[in-house]
Design a protein around this motif. Sequence first.
Motif, PDB file in Angstrom:
ATOM      1  N   ARG A 537       0.847  -1.197   0.000  1.00  0.00           N
ATOM      2  CA  ARG A 537       0.000   0.000   0.000  1.00  0.00           C
ATOM      3  C   ARG A 537       0.883   1.247   0.000  1.00  0.00           C
ATOM      4  N   VAL A 581      -3.441   2.897  -0.985  1.00  0.00           N
ATOM      5  CA  VAL A 581      -4.005   1.789  -1.760  1.00  0.00           C
ATOM      6  C   VAL A 581      -2.867   1.024  -2.426  1.00  0.00           C
ATOM      7  N   HIS A 675      -9.546  -3.489   0.052  1.00  0.00           N
ATOM      8  CA  HIS A 675      -9.367  -2.105   0.469  1.00  0.00           C
ATOM      9  C   HIS A 675     -10.479  -1.602   1.389  1.00  0.00           C
ATOM     10  N   LEU A 695     -13.533   4.559  -1.558  1.00  0.00           N
ATOM     11  CA  LEU A 695     -12.386   4.085  -0.787  1.00  0.00           C
ATOM     12  C   LEU A 695     -12.255   4.907   0.486  1.00  0.00           C
ATOM     13  N   GLY A 699      -7.083   4.279   4.594  1.00  0.00           N
ATOM     14  CA  GLY A 699      -6.802   2.878   4.281  1.00  0.00           C
ATOM     15  C   GLY A 699      -8.026   2.030   4.522  1.00  0.00           C
ATOM     16  N   LEU A 700      -7.851   0.831   5.134  1.00  0.00           N
ATOM     17  CA  LEU A 700      -8.963  -0.079   5.380  1.00  0.00           C
ATOM     18  C   LEU A 700      -9.921   0.519   6.390  1.00  0.00           C
TER      19      LEU A 700
END
Length: 701
Positions: A537, A581, A675, A695, A699-700
């Motif tokens: 990432r 990502v 993701h 997204l 991040g996650l």
Amino acid sequence: MFRPPALQYCLESSVHPGSGAGVAALWAGGRFQPVGRRVFQAGFTQDRLWLRAVVVNSLSRRARFVWSLYSFVDSATLFVQPGGRGIPRYAAGTNCRLVAARRPFAARPHCLPFWLEPHERAVLYLAVDNHTGAYYLPTRFASAEGFMVHEYNLLFTSNWSWLLGLFLSSVLLNLLLYFLLHDPIHLWYAAYVLFGTWFLIMEDGLDGGLLSQRAYALGWQLGQYGVMLLAMACGLRIMALFLRLRQGWPRLWWLSIGLSVGAATYVLAYALFYQEALQAGPQVLAMLNGGREAMLWLLLLGGCFIVFTVWAKGRKPQRQLARLYGLTYFFFFAGASNFLLNHTGWFNIHLVEPNALAWGLTLELLTLSGLLTVRFRNSQRQNAELRLRQAHERAAASHRLIAAQEHEKQALLAQKNETLEHEVNQRTQELQHSLTDLRATQAQLIQKEKMASLGELTAGIAHEMQNPLNFVNNFAEVSTELLADLKEAQAAGDAAEVTALADDIHQNLAKIHQHGQRAAGIVRGMLEHSQTRAGERRSTDLNRLCDEYLHLAYQGLRAKDESFTAELSTDYLADLPEVLVVSTDVGRVLLNLFANAFYAVRQRQQAGNEGYQAQVRVRTLVLHQQVQIQVTDNGMGMTPEVQAKIFQPFFTTKPPGEGTGLGLSLSHDIIAQGHGGTLTVESRPGAGATFTVSLPLNGLA
């Protein structure tokens, strides 16, 4: 595209490590000589072998190629000398004990990759160290793609498909006979065929694809020839049981046990002490490998001695058994001898595919199976005679007859239970095979989808590169003509004309530099993407990523259909924050969405709607702590029924052969599972469609 080059070779002492400077000195000293055989063989020597080849990439793109060896050696190192100038530099190195995850090219242990620029000429030097002392090296050059196709087809082009089926079915049959009859000869026979098959798939490099990583690592921990030793040890146990050595030949019986146990012990010792021998130096390792070679020949010749002794000195029934078994052992002996003599440097005979040992084992398997069938029938006849005598004895007394009948009932019930259990196990195995085939098919389709995406990306890059290259070529050609005119004006003494022509040439060179920088920028952008490690990432500018893949997808379709045009519209948020990502995975999703959008507008364009203008729009925005990418087209649109199934695996609206039905399914998994985002669609028939990628900013989710 890539023709097999001519090979040259030389030998040098393996005391010092091989290097690029060292091999350059060997070439300058005229030490190399041409290879004149179809399968290269340098004989039996402890020296290091150098192979030299001159290769040319005739493609107009940078490409990856591999140099592979089809015989296992202790280590191999590849050096590349671009243009045949300078000191050869290290490119790749490997050895036979590396599992697939640690190899420079995962398909085979001895497969060394290298890159060539468009139309680049390079000199390759391959250093091979083989401390067994035998150099028998079938070798092959291919592109990376061509090599993978060859490996995939190997099972079908070298008789391996049905040979493996024959071997494995024989293993299963003899295991079944062992559990039914409790005769140890069937268990040893199953182990013999299993180890022999294991050795053969290691020889042809199929173990990396057919076996798990643990089984693969175990095979190379024991050593390829160690697996063959185990097979021959099992073969001696079969021979001892078939010839009934324990009943009439105690010395031969103990000889067979000693050879089998000695072989197994040596294999175990080899696996335990290999690393220490490797660190101690090539001489110690050569002694360890030489002992293994001697053990192979000792078992092979020991079997001949046992069969010949029983045939020459035994009674008539024993001689008959020795003659029958000698026929089966002849096939294995001939195939194994040819194989070992090739690999130890004595012969260079390669008459059958995949190799003589595989065919020797096959013929031995067929004949020995027939002998074991006869043995099984004799056992059945003897058992039947025994049961008949027992029945006469039971008739003498009623209580013994009743007890025997009860025993028979219990035996029949147990037999029925065993039959039922066997049928259940067989059905379970069939279901497991079906599941394995289904998973393999799914993996192939996923690979096909990935290769399709790669094709779209490659076509786009090629088309993007074509425009600046055309400008560079055109201005260079015009500059060449202007230089000729400049020389004529200079010779004529026309100073004004010389000045004007010099100004024109200066302008052309500026244009060449401008478009060269444009091409370099395209290459630099692609290299930045290619240098990102898989699964890593990184903070990514999604505006830039969208713009790159939008134009690559458009140019990719234009490369296939020059008549296709579409209006591209972008609405990027100016201060869009960067997001963590995996840029290559998100790029694959974007490439898929853009390709589908262009496909939809192209279908509507080909439908002949009057006044229709194909449009594809990309928009980025921030909403609810998420970055959104919206891809909108004015194509055919979708019905609610199609939208409900659009992300299901293998569902596609394209005609057969144009789509796998996995693109949007994989894209959804990348965004949702990889993701923590979402991928949604809104559409109406005849009104186009909008796909939205969301997204999380951090991040996650």
